[in-house]
Each structure stands twice: as C-alpha cells, then as structure tokens.
Design a protein around this motif. Structure first.
Motif, PDB file in Angstrom:
ATOM      1  N   ASN A   2     -12.665 -58.919 -82.997  1.00  0.00           N
ATOM      2  CA  ASN A   2     -12.007 -60.051 -82.359  1.00  0.00           C
ATOM      3  C   ASN A   2     -11.279 -60.889 -83.406  1.00  0.00           C
ATOM      4  O   ASN A   2     -11.869 -61.283 -84.406  1.00  0.00           O
ATOM      5  N   GLU A   3     -10.006 -61.172 -83.187  1.00  0.00           N
ATOM      6  CA  GLU A   3      -9.217 -61.928 -84.161  1.00  0.00           C
ATOM      7  C   GLU A   3      -9.685 -63.376 -84.290  1.00  0.00           C
ATOM      8  O   GLU A   3      -9.363 -64.032 -85.268  1.00  0.00           O
ATOM      9  N   ARG A   4     -10.405 -63.886 -83.314  1.00  0.00           N
ATOM     10  CA  ARG A   4     -10.887 -65.261 -83.388  1.00  0.00           C
ATOM     11  C   ARG A   4     -12.112 -65.387 -84.280  1.00  0.00           C
ATOM     12  O   ARG A   4     -12.472 -66.468 -84.687  1.00  0.00           O
ATOM     13  N   LEU A   5     -12.744 -64.265 -84.590  1.00  0.00           N
ATOM     14  CA  LEU A   5     -13.931 -64.283 -85.442  1.00  0.00           C
ATOM     15  C   LEU A   5     -13.543 -64.110 -86.906  1.00  0.00           C
ATOM     16  O   LEU A   5     -12.564 -63.426 -87.222  1.00  0.00           O
ATOM     17  N   LEU A   6     -14.318 -64.710 -87.797  1.00  0.00           N
ATOM     18  CA  LEU A   6     -14.137 -64.451 -89.222  1.00  0.00           C
ATOM     19  C   LEU A   6     -14.506 -62.996 -89.472  1.00  0.00           C
ATOM     20  O   LEU A   6     -15.550 -62.533 -89.009  1.00  0.00           O
ATOM     21  N   SER A   7     -13.658 -62.291 -90.172  1.00  0.00           N
ATOM     22  CA  SER A   7     -13.929 -60.883 -90.484  1.00  0.00           C
ATOM     23  C   SER A   7     -14.904 -60.813 -91.658  1.00  0.00           C
ATOM     24  O   SER A   7     -15.111 -61.803 -92.374  1.00  0.00           O
ATOM     25  N   PRO A   8     -15.489 -59.645 -91.880  1.00  0.00           N
ATOM     26  CA  PRO A   8     -16.359 -59.499 -93.063  1.00  0.00           C
ATOM     27  C   PRO A   8     -15.619 -59.850 -94.363  1.00  0.00           C
ATOM     28  O   PRO A   8     -16.193 -60.478 -95.253  1.00  0.00           O
ATOM     29  N   GLU A   9     -14.344 -59.499 -94.438  1.00  0.00           N
ATOM     30  CA  GLU A   9     -13.558 -59.834 -95.626  1.00  0.00           C
ATOM     31  C   GLU A   9     -13.349 -61.347 -95.742  1.00  0.00           C
ATOM     32  O   GLU A   9     -13.373 -61.900 -96.849  1.00  0.00           O
ATOM     33  N   ASP A  10     -13.126 -62.009 -94.605  1.00  0.00           N
ATOM     34  CA  ASP A  10     -12.978 -63.472 -94.603  1.00  0.00           C
ATOM     35  C   ASP A  10     -14.251 -64.131 -95.129  1.00  0.00           C
ATOM     36  O   ASP A  10     -14.197 -65.062 -95.933  1.00  0.00           O
ATOM     37  N   LEU A  11     -15.396 -63.653 -94.650  1.00  0.00           N
ATOM     38  CA  LEU A  11     -16.672 -64.237 -95.075  1.00  0.00           C
ATOM     39  C   LEU A  11     -16.909 -64.046 -96.562  1.00  0.00           C
ATOM     40  O   LEU A  11     -17.403 -64.953 -97.233  1.00  0.00           O
ATOM     41  N   ILE A  12     -16.530 -62.889 -97.087  1.00  0.00           N
ATOM     42  CA  ILE A  12     -16.676 -62.660 -98.524  1.00  0.00           C
ATOM     43  C   ILE A  12     -15.750 -63.588 -99.300  1.00  0.00           C
ATOM     44  O   ILE A  12     -16.145 -64.204-100.294  1.00  0.00           O
TER      45      ILE A  12
END
Length: 76
Positions: A2-12
């Motif tokens: 889902n584009e509204r969620l932070l991706s694993p890369e975003d969280l890193i």
C-alpha cells in the motif's frame, strides 16, 4: 504494498535500523509511542501518522493557517 504505508526501505531510512525491534525502539525513544506491528514484528505505519508525529514534535499543527480575525466594516 500500500502506497499510504511506510515501506521497509522508508523505515530503514527514517530509523537507520534494519531490525524491527530497533525500529520499534526508535519510535519509542523519538515519539514516546508503541507502534503497531504485524505478526512478524514489522512496523505498520501510515505516512499520514508519521507526518502527524513529526508535526507534533515540532509543535506545529497540520493546518498552519492563521486564525481568522474579527473585521470591522466601515461604510461611507
């Protein structure tokens, strides 16, 4: 994903941590919150929730529009 969620890369990128436990700890230290996780322990967060946390940390509101003022009208 889902584009509204932070991706694993975003969280890193945000937390500088790859391990889910360290990401959760970072959110607890930075914002004082316990984040929602899935069954594998991955952080589940909407971008809008993260934005709100950052704005709260900076003592800003989502809408920074000035308060309306009373206006007096004068007629000639």
């Amino acid at each position: 994903m889902n584009e509204r969620l932070l991706s694993p890369e975003d969280l890193i990128r945000i937390t500088s941590a790859r391990r889910y436990s360290k990401q959760r700890r970072w959110f607890k230290q930075q914002f004082g919150i316990d984040v929602v996780c899935n069954g594998r322990g991955e952080v589940i967060m909407l971008w809008s929730a993260f934005d709100a946390l950052v704005l709260r940390e900076w003592n800003l509101t989502r809408t920074s529009a000035p308060e309306p003022k009373d206006v007096e009208l004068f007629y000639d």
